[in-house]
Scaffold this active site. Structure first.
Site, PDB file in Angstrom:
ATOM      1  N   ASP A  51      83.123  82.010  -1.035  1.00  0.00           N
ATOM      2  CA  ASP A  51      82.207  81.501   0.002  1.00  0.00           C
ATOM      3  C   ASP A  51      82.160  82.705   0.846  1.00  0.00           C
ATOM      4  O   ASP A  51      82.974  83.472   1.009  1.00  0.00           O
ATOM      5  CB  ASP A  51      82.607  80.164   0.704  1.00  0.00           C
ATOM      6  CG  ASP A  51      82.432  79.226  -0.219  1.00  0.00           C
ATOM      7  OD1 ASP A  51      81.917  79.079  -1.293  1.00  0.00           O
ATOM      8  OD2 ASP A  51      83.268  77.977   0.110  1.00  0.00           O
ATOM      9  N   LYS A 102      77.087  79.464   0.787  1.00  0.00           N
ATOM     10  CA  LYS A 102      75.849  78.571   1.169  1.00  0.00           C
ATOM     11  C   LYS A 102      75.632  79.359   2.626  1.00  0.00           C
ATOM     12  O   LYS A 102      76.299  79.069   3.465  1.00  0.00           O
ATOM     13  CB  LYS A 102      76.027  77.068   1.128  1.00  0.00           C
ATOM     14  CG  LYS A 102      75.977  76.526  -0.276  1.00  0.00           C
ATOM     15  CD  LYS A 102      76.671  75.158  -0.283  1.00  0.00           C
ATOM     16  CE  LYS A 102      77.130  75.030  -1.590  1.00  0.00           C
ATOM     17  NZ  LYS A 102      78.205  76.052  -2.222  1.00  0.00           N
ATOM     18  N   MET A 129      80.961  72.440  13.652  1.00  0.00           N
ATOM     19  CA  MET A 129      79.585  72.596  13.813  1.00  0.00           C
ATOM     20  C   MET A 129      79.333  73.954  14.349  1.00  0.00           C
ATOM     21  O   MET A 129      79.887  74.498  15.258  1.00  0.00           O
ATOM     22  CB  MET A 129      78.962  71.358  14.293  1.00  0.00           C
ATOM     23  CG  MET A 129      79.410  70.990  15.684  1.00  0.00           C
ATOM     24  SD  MET A 129      78.672  69.717  16.350  1.00  0.00           S
ATOM     25  CE  MET A 129      76.902  70.095  16.511  1.00  0.00           C
TER      26      MET A 129
END
Ligand code: SAH
Length: 521
Positions: A40, A62, A180
């Site tokens: 990733d 992603k 986040m």
């Protein structure tokens, strides 16, 4: 090779939060042995340095910022993983932090179980623990917090039917860690305060936890979104809310933000095997480094090499040193077989690689190009190099002819041996885009220029405008190649090696008044 191979095993491996030392021993061992690594964007940048040179490295990130088309869909990742394992290969699925925390590792394990493919799960240090330790925030502390909640919140908290019960979280008796970005922070903080959490509660944002460019921003919960905006916090970042956040003021043990390249992103295009020294130095100076290798080094078939006939041996790159010694070994020789010869290194990097093998180079020119070495030899032709009659140039297959031609012009019979070749490799599309959009992009040879620009052209429809980064070249040969392709060079190194390139880059940053002067709006 047999057609019916037993399926390989798949290892779901956590790479830790970023710092290279925070990889587990098991993770490193598996990376070293893997045939295939699916990785990733958020993995520890140096984790792939441990991969075998012939391992297949597949980027399956992603990338929120790069847009949907540049990221690999989860179904595709799972399909790739199953396909490679069924082909009998040993597959490492490498994820940032811990593989089972907010990384969809659980779903991938389910897919493997359903496909009856054997797997192993290797835990990693999750970002919250990395951030706590490196920012000086104990996530639990007697009298302050006896519980921790790890929360992911990629969706909009104001959205109907959100997975997260913000009111319950507001009442949670302990530390909250929000995994986040800062985009949704406004809404999350609003929802927590509306649910009864005090706006005065201590809070912190930790950006790039454990990496050299880590930043910690501290304030009260209510001020968090505004502070994040003002400081333009970038991914990856997480938020810690709770009385313990205040301890950062006392326990912060890393010198904050003094590094000269902090806040800058720099792309490295050379082969992964050679890139690590450059990438490591840039990271240590605070830069965020994107490795988008456009070339790979491939050793040519091993043939025995007897150095006895040569009284001068020239190595033109650090890449050649290992294959050179492999060839000596296959002729039954070792470093002692060079005792009679003068050894020339094109620059200090090559000299260092030789020294690691017990050979101190006799000749290192002050200009690290073929012409520099030739001048040096020519000067000493009347003196200590008068006896030289036969030379060997050990180099890359596609190297320039200047050195052998020049040696012959000096009356030295010269043989050339090609030890390795550089081959074009295409960095993953998402990485090409990310590299082109960095603050700087570095080119360390003509082959990196050609291959990176070809890959950029293929990925972006040949639009040179896409290369928005400031362009750094290691020297005149590389710059000429850039000019030929219509790319203007912003920075050219005066000394044509990695140290020289870094010095030139630092000088450019300084000339702009620091990192802030370089950053595009
Ligand atoms: N499996 C990972 C988490 C993946 S979710 C783990 O265990 O750490 C991705 C989120 O993790 C990012 O949006 C960010 O909030 C957080 N994150 C990952 N690495 C980070 C880092 N080095 N510093 C701060 N936050 C990080």
């Amino acid at each position: 090779m047999s057609e019916q191979r037993a399926p390989g095993r798949v290892y779901l491996v956590g790479a830790g939060p970023g710092a290279s030392g925070l990889l587990t021993l098991r993770a490193r061992e598996l990376i070293e042995g893997a045939d295939v690594i699916l990785y990733d964007r958020l993995i520890a940048p140096e984790a792939l340095d441990h991969a075998r040179p012939d391992a297949e490295l597949l980027y399956v990130g992603k990338d929120g910022a790069a847009g949907k088309d540049l990221s690999v869909a989860q179904e595709q990742t799972i399909a790739l993983m199953l396909e490679r394992a069924r082909a009998g290969r040993s597959v490492v699925r490498l994820k940032g932090g811990d593989p089972l925390l907010f990384g969809r590792g659980g779903e991938e394990a389910q897919a493997l179980a359903a496909a009856k493919i054997g797997f192993e799960i290797v835990p990693g240090i999750t970002a919250a623990l990395g951030a706590g330790a490196y920012a000086g925030i104990p996530l639990t502390q007697r009298h302050l917090a006896s519980a921790v909640a790890l929360v992911t919140a990629h969706e909009d908290p104001s959205k109907e039917g959100s997975d997260i019960d913000w009111e319950a979280l507001a009442r949670f008796p302990g530390t909250l860690v929000l995994y986040m970005g800062v985009r949704r922070l406004d809404a999350a903080v609003g929802a927590l305060i509306a649910g009864g959490r005090s706006g005065d509660e201590p809070a912190a944002i930790v950006e790039a936890a454990t990496l050299p460019h880590q930043r910690t921003l501290r304030c009260a919960l209510a001020q968090l979104p505004e502070l994040a905006r003002k400081a333009s916090v970038r991914a990856p970042a997480l938020t810690i809310i709770g009385a313990v956040a205040e301890l950062a003021d006392q326990l912060q043990w890393r010198a904050p933000g003094e590094l000269p390249l902090a806040g800058l992103s720099i792309a490295v295009t050379r082969a992964r095997a050679q890139a690590s020294a450059l990438a490591k130095r840039l990271r240590a100076l605070g830069a965020e480094v994107i490795e988008a290798p456009a070339i790979a080094i491939r050793e040519l078939a091993l043939q025995p090499l007897d150095p006895a006939p040569y009284d001068l041996i020239c190595l033109t790159s650090a890449n050649g040193v290992a294959p050179f010694f492999d060839r000596l070994a296959s002729a039954g020789c070792d470093a002692r077989s060079l005792a009679h010869a003068r050894v020339a290194a094109i620059g200090p990097g090559t000299a260092r690689a030789l020294f690691a093998r017990g050979i101190r180079a006799d000749l290192i020119p002050t200009r690290y190009v073929a012409e520099g070495l030739l001048e040096m030899i020519a000067e000493r032709r009347e003196g200590d190099l008068a006896h030289i009659s036969r030379a060997l140039v050990a180099r890359a297959r596609e190297a320039r002819e200047e050195l052998p031609q020049g040696l012959r012009a000096l009356g030295i019979e010269t043989d050339v041996v090609a030890l390795y070749e550089t081959v074009a490799v295409s960095p993953p599309r998402a990485l090409i885009g990310a590299a082109a959009g960095c603050d700087y992009i570095t080119f360390t040879s003509s082959s990196t220029v050609r291959n990176f620009l070809d890959a950029l052209g293929a990925a972006e429809g040949g639009d040179p405008e896409r290369l928005r980064a400031r362009v750094v070249s290691i020297g005149p040969v590389t710059s000429a190649q850039l000019a030929e392709r219509g790319v203007s060079v912003d920075v050219e190194a005066e000394r044509h090696d990695i140290e020289g390139l870094i010095d030139a880059l630092l000088a450019d940053v300084q000339a702009h008044g620091g990192a802030a002067g370089i950053k595009r709006p």
